[in-house]
Design a protein around this motif. Structure first.
Motif, mmCIF file in Angstrom:
data_model
loop_
_atom_site.group_PDB
_atom_site.id
_atom_site.type_symbol
_atom_site.label_atom_id
_atom_site.label_comp_id
_atom_site.label_asym_id
_atom_site.label_seq_id
_atom_site.Cartn_x
_atom_site.Cartn_y
_atom_site.Cartn_z
ATOM 1 N N CYS A 125 -41.433 -10.973 27.997
ATOM 2 C CA CYS A 125 -42.429 -11.619 28.625
ATOM 3 C C CYS A 125 -43.935 -10.949 28.324
ATOM 4 C CB CYS A 125 -42.430 -11.222 30.266
ATOM 5 S SG CYS A 125 -42.553 -9.616 30.458
ATOM 6 N N CYS A 126 -44.861 -11.786 28.414
ATOM 7 C CA CYS A 126 -46.209 -11.769 28.035
ATOM 8 C C CYS A 126 -46.906 -10.734 29.129
ATOM 9 C CB CYS A 126 -46.774 -12.985 27.262
ATOM 10 S SG CYS A 126 -46.971 -14.226 28.876
ATOM 11 N N GLN A 127 -46.463 -10.258 29.896
ATOM 12 C CA GLN A 127 -47.224 -9.495 31.132
ATOM 13 C C GLN A 127 -47.803 -8.100 30.658
ATOM 14 O OE1 GLN A 127 -44.916 -9.066 34.309
ATOM 15 N NE2 GLN A 127 -44.270 -11.142 34.683
ATOM 16 N N CYS A 128 -49.005 -8.209 30.830
ATOM 17 C CA CYS A 128 -49.948 -7.108 30.240
ATOM 18 C C CYS A 128 -49.798 -6.692 28.939
ATOM 19 C CB CYS A 128 -49.321 -5.721 31.400
ATOM 20 S SG CYS A 128 -49.415 -5.961 33.100
ATOM 21 N N VAL A 129 -49.753 -7.650 28.118
ATOM 22 C CA VAL A 129 -49.559 -7.403 26.570
ATOM 23 C C VAL A 129 -50.861 -6.912 26.225
ATOM 24 C CG1 VAL A 129 -49.480 -8.356 24.239
ATOM 25 C CG2 VAL A 129 -47.721 -8.962 26.196
ATOM 26 N N ASP A 130 -50.932 -5.663 25.517
ATOM 27 C CA ASP A 130 -52.192 -5.035 25.076
ATOM 28 C C ASP A 130 -52.295 -5.034 23.669
ATOM 29 O OD1 ASP A 130 -50.499 -3.071 24.864
ATOM 30 O OD2 ASP A 130 -51.563 -1.807 26.285
ATOM 31 N N VAL A 131 -51.235 -5.345 22.779
ATOM 32 C CA VAL A 131 -51.319 -5.321 21.269
ATOM 33 C C VAL A 131 -50.349 -6.468 20.669
ATOM 34 C CG1 VAL A 131 -49.391 -3.624 21.244
ATOM 35 C CG2 VAL A 131 -51.091 -3.871 19.344
ATOM 36 N N ILE A 132 -50.864 -6.811 19.417
ATOM 37 C CA ILE A 132 -50.205 -8.062 18.731
ATOM 38 C C ILE A 132 -50.070 -7.575 17.248
ATOM 39 C CG2 ILE A 132 -50.384 -10.503 17.937
ATOM 40 C CD1 ILE A 132 -51.655 -11.303 20.435
ATOM 41 N N PHE A 133 -48.930 -7.668 16.868
ATOM 42 C CA PHE A 133 -48.351 -7.511 15.449
ATOM 43 C C PHE A 133 -48.476 -8.601 14.842
ATOM 44 C CE2 PHE A 133 -46.975 -3.710 17.423
ATOM 45 C CZ PHE A 133 -47.433 -2.649 16.781
ATOM 46 N N TYR A 134 -49.140 -8.870 13.660
ATOM 47 C CA TYR A 134 -49.128 -10.183 12.766
ATOM 48 C C TYR A 134 -49.026 -9.690 11.377
ATOM 49 C CZ TYR A 134 -54.048 -9.124 12.321
ATOM 50 O OH TYR A 134 -55.254 -8.780 12.086
ATOM 51 N N SER A 135 -48.434 -10.805 10.662
ATOM 52 C CA SER A 135 -48.332 -10.860 9.328
ATOM 53 C C SER A 135 -49.844 -11.130 8.569
ATOM 54 C CB SER A 135 -47.493 -11.607 8.621
ATOM 55 O OG SER A 135 -47.410 -12.989 8.992
ATOM 56 N N GLU A 136 -49.895 -10.926 7.361
ATOM 57 C CA GLU A 136 -51.182 -11.190 6.782
ATOM 58 C C GLU A 136 -51.614 -12.648 6.805
ATOM 59 O OE1 GLU A 136 -51.654 -7.976 3.359
ATOM 60 O OE2 GLU A 136 -50.382 -9.537 3.027
ATOM 61 N N ASP A 137 -50.559 -13.669 6.810
ATOM 62 C CA ASP A 137 -50.916 -15.043 6.833
ATOM 63 C C ASP A 137 -50.808 -15.629 8.289
ATOM 64 O OD1 ASP A 137 -48.353 -14.583 7.492
ATOM 65 O OD2 ASP A 137 -47.391 -16.041 5.888
ATOM 66 N N LEU A 138 -50.824 -14.654 9.301
ATOM 67 C CA LEU A 138 -51.010 -14.964 10.729
ATOM 68 C C LEU A 138 -49.887 -15.971 11.062
ATOM 69 C CD1 LEU A 138 -54.733 -15.354 11.099
ATOM 70 C CD2 LEU A 138 -53.411 -13.350 11.437
ATOM 71 N N LYS A 139 -48.725 -16.138 10.340
ATOM 72 C CA LYS A 139 -47.698 -17.022 10.679
ATOM 73 C C LYS A 139 -46.506 -16.405 11.717
ATOM 74 C CE LYS A 139 -47.668 -19.777 6.402
ATOM 75 N NZ LYS A 139 -46.892 -20.313 5.204
ATOM 76 N N GLU A 140 -46.388 -15.132 11.735
ATOM 77 C CA GLU A 140 -45.676 -14.480 12.399
ATOM 78 C C GLU A 140 -46.292 -13.317 13.451
ATOM 79 O OE1 GLU A 140 -41.439 -13.632 11.312
ATOM 80 O OE2 GLU A 140 -42.408 -13.694 9.273
ATOM 81 N N VAL A 141 -45.972 -13.322 14.795
ATOM 82 C CA VAL A 141 -46.539 -12.709 15.720
ATOM 83 C C VAL A 141 -45.630 -12.012 16.419
ATOM 84 C CG1 VAL A 141 -48.265 -12.789 17.529
ATOM 85 C CG2 VAL A 141 -48.751 -14.258 15.696
ATOM 86 N N ALA A 142 -45.850 -10.792 16.956
ATOM 87 C CA ALA A 142 -45.015 -10.226 17.853
ATOM 88 C C ALA A 142 -45.986 -9.145 18.773
ATOM 89 C CB ALA A 142 -44.205 -8.896 17.215
ATOM 90 N N GLU A 143 -45.827 -9.704 19.856
ATOM 91 C CA GLU A 143 -46.505 -8.893 21.264
ATOM 92 C C GLU A 143 -45.911 -7.505 21.781
ATOM 93 O OE1 GLU A 143 -47.840 -13.271 22.779
ATOM 94 O OE2 GLU A 143 -46.200 -12.058 24.020
#
Length: 615
Positions: A251-269
């Motif tokens: 769930c995206c509750q209280c997410v305070d960091v995002i991991f993303y690849s260089e091309d911004l295609k993949e995102v992990a919260e």
């Protein structure tokens, strides 16, 4: 009570039968200090039975009021002429005395060969003591009393022969060289009186057993106290700490960091507090620790190689968190190069499960990655992020190490951030003090907190949240449970306060833990402590009912009923409601009927003590 003695044999070899002063039994009764001198005619009353003149009967009283009956049979012919009478005499005897003259060997030989086996057969393994008395001095020029001497073996009975006969009958052997005060009073009399006392003790014991059996069968029986009713059983609730943190990942509750690849295609919260709890790499990445605090250079190298921090919010169109509120919660961003985003996703899922299970991680990575060749690379990078202690170079060794020592995220790592301002994103104001916390942990562990911080409430946009109606210590214990999944109240009252707080925030497992603690503490109290304690159990009952703790309130009612004699004397007992009082009276222990029967039985026993039935 009485003692029956049967004496066989003639010890007056060479003396007249009418010379009673030379009789062993007659001499003992005349000289013993234990014989009562109440009436001389009753004291020694001898009568020859005309029908059977083979024995003489003596009657006396010893030990004050114990009747002594002695049958003296000097002639062994009674076994030949009247076997029935002799067998009855042996059967009624408490003590048997066999006496012979040491100078009459022929008579001794008959006793040994013929009559001793008959006596042994008549006893039939009965525990009747037997005394063998060898009377007289051996008639030699130089008398000898040595058991090994054989100088007078031809005409006299030696001591060794008497001892051998005693062994065959299991008897006590005595040698009486003279019928004087020493041999009669102290020697023979001492042994005879010892067996008298043993016989009286045995008869007294048997009499008491019969009396108890008679009272048990015909007398008033003591009331039987039934066992108290079984207390209600409180079932504990299984921990769902791991699932709470695992659900936080999806769930995206209280997410305070995002991991993303260089091309911004993949995102992990993710959540920084959870990541930092599992790895020093993330502590270094999010400035929780500085490079100077990290002693392991490999951790610093891993953080610099795999990640690049960026404080600017960067969202791609595929991100699921595009609302203004969600963007406001993002404070750190990390860029991961090459095939790093699957690694990051797997790492987060892995640590959020609460325990390191390498096989599950491998399975999860295989599902995420399309190319099997990247699995080993991703596993190696995850191992670098988790920083396995020790020299673990291969994945096989890593699997073996983690199976032997599973690292628990829950109650160990998150404890480091309990009641600290590190990464704290909310402050609770309570009793004039502030308590730091982390929204991600609160949201994952408490549904009320999740609704408060993610709904249309003022707390969702506030950094400082006031708390009312709870003490600071109680609230800290509540937060400690959310962080560590454990709590240890210091007292019953603190456990009740924590139970009230858990009921307020709807944390049912914490309520059950507090209930079990209260029950355990009350059950361990001795009766004396329970009677003198100032703790009001009725007050605990009131609070348990008010705060919907039905299991605890039901148990406390049974506890009061099971300790009725203690609580009925306390003033707080009057505070019970009519319904509660009726319940306690119905289930009380001991019951009123038992107490009534016990009082009647005590009165009966007390009245019986006024009349002695033993003496």
């Amino acid at each position: 009570m009485s003692v029956h003695i049967v004496a066989f044999g003639n010890e007056r070899g060479g003396f007249s039968d009418d010379d009673q002063q030379r009789s062993l039994i007659w001499t003992y009764l005349g000289r013993s200090a234990l014989v009562s001198e109440i009436d001389s005619s009753l004291l020694l009353n001898s009568a020859n039975y005309l029908r059977n003149p083979a024995f003489t009967k003596y009657q006396a009283y010893v030990f004050g009021n114990v009747r002594l009956v002695v049958h003296d049979c000097p002639l062994w012919d009674i076994f030949d002429s009247d076997w029935y009478t002799s067998r009855n005499l042996i059967g009624e005897a408490d003590i048997i005395v066999i006496k012979y003259s040491v100078n009459d060997k022929s008579s001794f030989q008959e006793v040994k060969d013929i009559y001793a086996p008959l006596i042994k057969k008549a006893l039939n393994h009965c525990s009747v003591p037997v005394i063998i008395s060898a009377v007289g001095a051996r008639q030699n020029e130089v008398p000898c009393t040595c058991p090994l001497c054989i100088s007078d073996r031809g005409s006299c009975v030696t001591a060794s022969e008497g001892i051998q006969l005693a062994k065959e009958l299991g008897a006590t052997y005595l040698e009486l060289h003279s019928l004087n005060d020493f041999y009669i009073g102290k020697y023979f009399g001492g042994v005879l009186e010892y067996f008298m006392i043993q016989s009286l003790n045995q008869k007294s014991s048997e009499k008491m057993k019969k009396r108890k059996k008679s009272l048990k069968c015909h007398g008033v029986k003591p009331p039987q106290l039934d066992q108290p009713e079984k207390m209600p059983i409180l079932k504990g609730e299984a921990s769902h700490y791991d699932s709470d943190l695992h659900n936080l990942l999806f769930c995206c509750q209280c997410v305070d960091v995002i991991f993303y690849s260089e091309d911004l295609k993949e995102v992990a919260e993710a959540h920084r507090i959870v990541l930092c709890a599992i790895s020093h790499v993330f502590m270094l990445l999010f400035n929780v620790k500085s490079p100077a605090d990290i002693q392991d250079s490999s951790i610093i190298r891993t953080a610099q190689t795999l990640f690049a921090a960026n404080q600017e919010p960067v969202l791609n169109q595929g991100s699921s968190c595009n609302s203004p509120q969600e963007r406001a919660n993002y404070c750190d961003w990390a860029a991961y190069h090459h095939t790093g985003i699957p690694t990051c996703i797997c790492t987060i899922a892995f640590q959020a499960a609460g325990a390191f299970q390498w096989e599950l991680l491998e399975e999860h990575i295989k599902k995420k990655l399309k190319e099997p060749g990247n699995v080993e690379l991703v596993l190696e990078r995850v191992k670098c992020i988790l920083k396995i202690p020790g020299k673990v170079n291969s994945l096989q060794n890593c699997r073996s190490y983690l199976s032997k020592r599973p690292l628990q995220l829950c109650n160990s790592s998150l404890r480091l951030f309990f009641n600290t301002t590190v990464l704290a994103d909310v402050m609770f104001k309570i009793q004039g003090a502030t308590v730091p916390a982390h929204r991600a942990v609160l949201v994952a562990r408490c549904e009320v907190m999740a609704a408060m911080f993610n709904g249309n409430y003022i707390e969702s946009n506030s950094f400082l949240v006031p708390v009312y109606g709870i003490s600071k210590d109680t609230f800290l214990s509540f937060l400690e449970y959310l962080y560590t999944d454990s709590c240890c109240p210091a007292s019953i009252l603190q456990a009740m306060s924590l139970l009230i707080c858990a009921e307020m925030y709807q944390v049912t497992r914490l309520q059950h833990i507090c209930e079990l603690y209260i029950i355990t503490q009350l059950q361990s109290m001795p009766s004396r402590e329970l009677a003198s304690t100032s703790l009001s159990v009725v007050s605990l009952l009131r609070k348990a009912k008010f705060h919907n703790s039905d299991c605890l309130s039901n148990w406390l009612l049974h506890f009061i009923a099971s300790n009725y004699l203690i609580f009925s004397q306390k003033p707080e007992f009057e505070d019970l409601s009519v319904e509660e009082r009726n319940f306690v009276e119905m289930h009380r222990w001991p019951s009123s009927m038992y107490l009534k029967q016990l009082a009647e039985y005590r009165n009966y026993i007390h009245s019986r003590k006024c009349h002695c039935v033993v003496m």
